[in-house]
Motif scaffolding. Structure first.
Motif, PDB file in Angstrom:
ATOM      1  N   VAL A 114       4.306  20.948   1.047  1.00  0.00           N
ATOM      2  CA  VAL A 114       5.249  19.982   0.482  1.00  0.00           C
ATOM      3  C   VAL A 114       4.565  18.617   0.523  1.00  0.00           C
ATOM      4  O   VAL A 114       4.062  18.206   1.575  1.00  0.00           O
ATOM      5  N   TYR A 115       4.548  17.945  -0.595  1.00  0.00           N
ATOM      6  CA  TYR A 115       3.865  16.661  -0.705  1.00  0.00           C
ATOM      7  C   TYR A 115       4.899  15.531  -0.745  1.00  0.00           C
ATOM      8  O   TYR A 115       5.916  15.635  -1.431  1.00  0.00           O
ATOM      9  N   TYR A 116       4.578  14.474  -0.017  1.00  0.00           N
ATOM     10  CA  TYR A 116       5.475  13.329   0.092  1.00  0.00           C
ATOM     11  C   TYR A 116       4.714  12.045  -0.214  1.00  0.00           C
ATOM     12  O   TYR A 116       3.515  11.940   0.090  1.00  0.00           O
ATOM     13  N   CYS A 117       5.421  11.069  -0.743  1.00  0.00           N
ATOM     14  CA  CYS A 117       4.830   9.743  -0.843  1.00  0.00           C
ATOM     15  C   CYS A 117       5.571   8.803   0.107  1.00  0.00           C
ATOM     16  O   CYS A 117       6.712   9.055   0.487  1.00  0.00           O
ATOM     17  N   ALA A 118       4.891   7.747   0.474  1.00  0.00           N
ATOM     18  CA  ALA A 118       5.471   6.776   1.399  1.00  0.00           C
ATOM     19  C   ALA A 118       4.645   5.504   1.363  1.00  0.00           C
ATOM     20  O   ALA A 118       3.493   5.500   0.909  1.00  0.00           O
ATOM     21  N   ARG A 119       5.223   4.433   1.873  1.00  0.00           N
ATOM     22  CA  ARG A 119       4.445   3.220   2.079  1.00  0.00           C
ATOM     23  C   ARG A 119       3.506   3.461   3.251  1.00  0.00           C
ATOM     24  O   ARG A 119       3.808   4.237   4.157  1.00  0.00           O
ATOM     25  N   VAL A 120       2.380   2.790   3.227  1.00  0.00           N
ATOM     26  CA  VAL A 120       1.320   3.081   4.188  1.00  0.00           C
ATOM     27  C   VAL A 120       0.815   1.811   4.840  1.00  0.00           C
ATOM     28  O   VAL A 120       0.664   0.778   4.176  1.00  0.00           O
ATOM     29  N   ASN A 121       0.557   1.900   6.120  1.00  0.00           N
ATOM     30  CA  ASN A 121      -0.153   0.857   6.849  1.00  0.00           C
ATOM     31  C   ASN A 121      -1.643   1.192   6.744  1.00  0.00           C
ATOM     32  O   ASN A 121      -2.088   2.180   7.336  1.00  0.00           O
ATOM     33  N   LEU A 122      -2.391   0.391   6.031  1.00  0.00           N
ATOM     34  CA  LEU A 122      -3.797   0.723   5.792  1.00  0.00           C
ATOM     35  C   LEU A 122      -4.656   0.628   7.053  1.00  0.00           C
ATOM     36  O   LEU A 122      -5.746   1.194   7.108  1.00  0.00           O
ATOM     37  N   ALA A 123      -4.165  -0.060   8.053  1.00  0.00           N
ATOM     38  CA  ALA A 123      -4.932  -0.142   9.304  1.00  0.00           C
ATOM     39  C   ALA A 123      -4.884   1.167  10.079  1.00  0.00           C
ATOM     40  O   ALA A 123      -5.825   1.528  10.788  1.00  0.00           O
ATOM     41  N   MET A 181      -3.335   4.174   8.507  1.00  0.00           N
ATOM     42  CA  MET A 181      -3.061   5.260   7.551  1.00  0.00           C
ATOM     43  C   MET A 181      -1.770   5.978   7.930  1.00  0.00           C
ATOM     44  O   MET A 181      -1.604   7.166   7.596  1.00  0.00           O
ATOM     45  N   GLY A 182      -0.913   5.289   8.622  1.00  0.00           N
ATOM     46  CA  GLY A 182       0.379   5.850   8.963  1.00  0.00           C
ATOM     47  C   GLY A 182       1.451   5.407   7.984  1.00  0.00           C
ATOM     48  O   GLY A 182       1.375   4.318   7.417  1.00  0.00           O
ATOM     49  N   ALA A 183       2.426   6.257   7.799  1.00  0.00           N
ATOM     50  CA  ALA A 183       3.524   5.946   6.890  1.00  0.00           C
ATOM     51  C   ALA A 183       4.584   5.123   7.600  1.00  0.00           C
ATOM     52  O   ALA A 183       4.745   5.196   8.829  1.00  0.00           O
ATOM     53  N   PHE A 184       5.300   4.326   6.820  1.00  0.00           N
ATOM     54  CA  PHE A 184       6.447   3.616   7.360  1.00  0.00           C
ATOM     55  C   PHE A 184       7.489   3.484   6.260  1.00  0.00           C
ATOM     56  O   PHE A 184       7.211   3.649   5.085  1.00  0.00           O
ATOM     57  N   GLY A 185       8.706   3.170   6.677  1.00  0.00           N
ATOM     58  CA  GLY A 185       9.795   3.079   5.718  1.00  0.00           C
ATOM     59  C   GLY A 185      10.273   4.459   5.296  1.00  0.00           C
ATOM     60  O   GLY A 185      10.014   5.469   5.956  1.00  0.00           O
ATOM     61  N   SER A 186      10.926   4.502   4.161  1.00  0.00           N
ATOM     62  CA  SER A 186      11.519   5.767   3.715  1.00  0.00           C
ATOM     63  C   SER A 186      10.479   6.654   3.023  1.00  0.00           C
ATOM     64  O   SER A 186       9.505   6.174   2.457  1.00  0.00           O
ATOM     65  N   TRP A 187      10.720   7.948   3.108  1.00  0.00           N
ATOM     66  CA  TRP A 187       9.874   8.931   2.434  1.00  0.00           C
ATOM     67  C   TRP A 187      10.486   9.287   1.078  1.00  0.00           C
ATOM     68  O   TRP A 187      11.693   9.169   0.883  1.00  0.00           O
ATOM     69  N   GLY A 188       9.632   9.760   0.173  1.00  0.00           N
ATOM     70  CA  GLY A 188      10.149  10.428  -0.996  1.00  0.00           C
ATOM     71  C   GLY A 188      10.786  11.737  -0.569  1.00  0.00           C
ATOM     72  O   GLY A 188      10.683  12.148   0.600  1.00  0.00           O
ATOM     73  N   GLY A 201      -2.941  12.261   3.336  1.00  0.00           N
ATOM     74  CA  GLY A 201      -3.770  12.786   2.258  1.00  0.00           C
ATOM     75  C   GLY A 201      -4.584  11.718   1.556  1.00  0.00           C
ATOM     76  O   GLY A 201      -5.799  11.828   1.435  1.00  0.00           O
ATOM     77  N   ALA A 202      -3.890  10.654   1.101  1.00  0.00           N
ATOM     78  CA  ALA A 202      -4.574   9.618   0.340  1.00  0.00           C
ATOM     79  C   ALA A 202      -3.759   8.333   0.408  1.00  0.00           C
ATOM     80  O   ALA A 202      -2.543   8.377   0.616  1.00  0.00           O
ATOM     81  N   ALA A 203      -4.438   7.200   0.239  1.00  0.00           N
ATOM     82  CA  ALA A 203      -3.763   5.911   0.252  1.00  0.00           C
ATOM     83  C   ALA A 203      -4.437   4.954  -0.714  1.00  0.00           C
ATOM     84  O   ALA A 203      -5.643   5.068  -0.985  1.00  0.00           O
ATOM     85  N   ALA A 224       0.839  -1.196   0.000  1.00  0.00           N
ATOM     86  CA  ALA A 224       0.000   0.000   0.000  1.00  0.00           C
ATOM     87  C   ALA A 224       0.877   1.249   0.000  1.00  0.00           C
ATOM     88  O   ALA A 224       1.925   1.286   0.645  1.00  0.00           O
ATOM     89  N   MET A 225       0.423   2.254  -0.736  1.00  0.00           N
ATOM     90  CA  MET A 225       1.170   3.505  -0.851  1.00  0.00           C
ATOM     91  C   MET A 225       0.255   4.678  -0.526  1.00  0.00           C
ATOM     92  O   MET A 225      -0.974   4.582  -0.636  1.00  0.00           O
ATOM     93  N   GLY A 226       0.878   5.772  -0.171  1.00  0.00           N
ATOM     94  CA  GLY A 226       0.063   6.931   0.169  1.00  0.00           C
ATOM     95  C   GLY A 226       0.773   8.242  -0.094  1.00  0.00           C
ATOM     96  O   GLY A 226       1.973   8.281  -0.358  1.00  0.00           O
ATOM     97  N   TRP A 227      -0.008   9.296  -0.033  1.00  0.00           N
ATOM     98  CA  TRP A 227       0.490  10.663  -0.161  1.00  0.00           C
ATOM     99  C   TRP A 227       0.205  11.408   1.141  1.00  0.00           C
ATOM    100  O   TRP A 227      -0.879  11.283   1.727  1.00  0.00           O
ATOM    101  N   PHE A 228       1.182  12.182   1.556  1.00  0.00           N
ATOM    102  CA  PHE A 228       1.076  13.008   2.746  1.00  0.00           C
ATOM    103  C   PHE A 228       1.486  14.421   2.366  1.00  0.00           C
ATOM    104  O   PHE A 228       2.134  14.630   1.336  1.00  0.00           O
ATOM    105  N   ARG A 229       1.132  15.387   3.187  1.00  0.00           N
ATOM    106  CA  ARG A 229       1.552  16.740   2.896  1.00  0.00           C
ATOM    107  C   ARG A 229       1.828  17.499   4.182  1.00  0.00           C
ATOM    108  O   ARG A 229       1.272  17.181   5.238  1.00  0.00           O
TER     109      ARG A 229
END
Length: 120
Positions: free
Chosen positions: A93-102, A104-111, A48-50, A33-38
């Motif tokens: 500033v918008y970032y992408c990241a892997r997402v835990n869908l349970a 909606m938190g990011a994990f791993g490295s950020w863009g 933002g979105a997943a 799962a992937m997502g966008w944060f800002r």
């Protein structure tokens, strides 16, 4: 490890559109799962979105529902964010990241993050 590289930020007038991309490299077999944060100036980074691996689950924060569309092309290892009807409050500033869908938190490295500026 998965590396993420973003593109597609920029400046636009209110009501305009931008499309952002996030390309994955490295160990992408399980990028999931992937997502966008800002992060707006002076504020915390927010979800933002997943989108799930198979695009069967898609989630948006309330403030972007109906205006943003997240999608992915697994063959290209790329996630997209189409942003329409942009408002000045979308400036961040918008970032992408892997997402835990349970959570909606990011994990791993950020863009690396890219600036989106919406003028009124």
């Amino acid at each position: 490890q998965v590396q993420l590289e973003e593109s597609g930020g920029g400046w636009v007038q209110a009501g305009g559109s931008l499309r952002r991309s996030c390309a994955a490299s490295g160990r992408t077999l399980s990028w999931g799962a992937m997502g966008w944060f800002r992060q707006a100036p002076g504020k915390d980074r927010e979800f933002g979105a997943a989108i799930s691996w198979d695009a069967g689950i898609i989630r948006y924060t309330d403030s972007v529902k109906g205006r943003y569309t997240i999608s992915r092309d697994n063959a290209k290892k790329t996630v997209y964010l189409q942003m329409d009807s942009l408002k000045p409050e979308d400036t961040a500033v918008y970032y992408c990241a892997r997402v835990n869908l349970a959570t909606m938190g990011a994990f791993g490295s950020w863009g690396q993050g890219t600036q989106v500026t919406v003028s009124s």
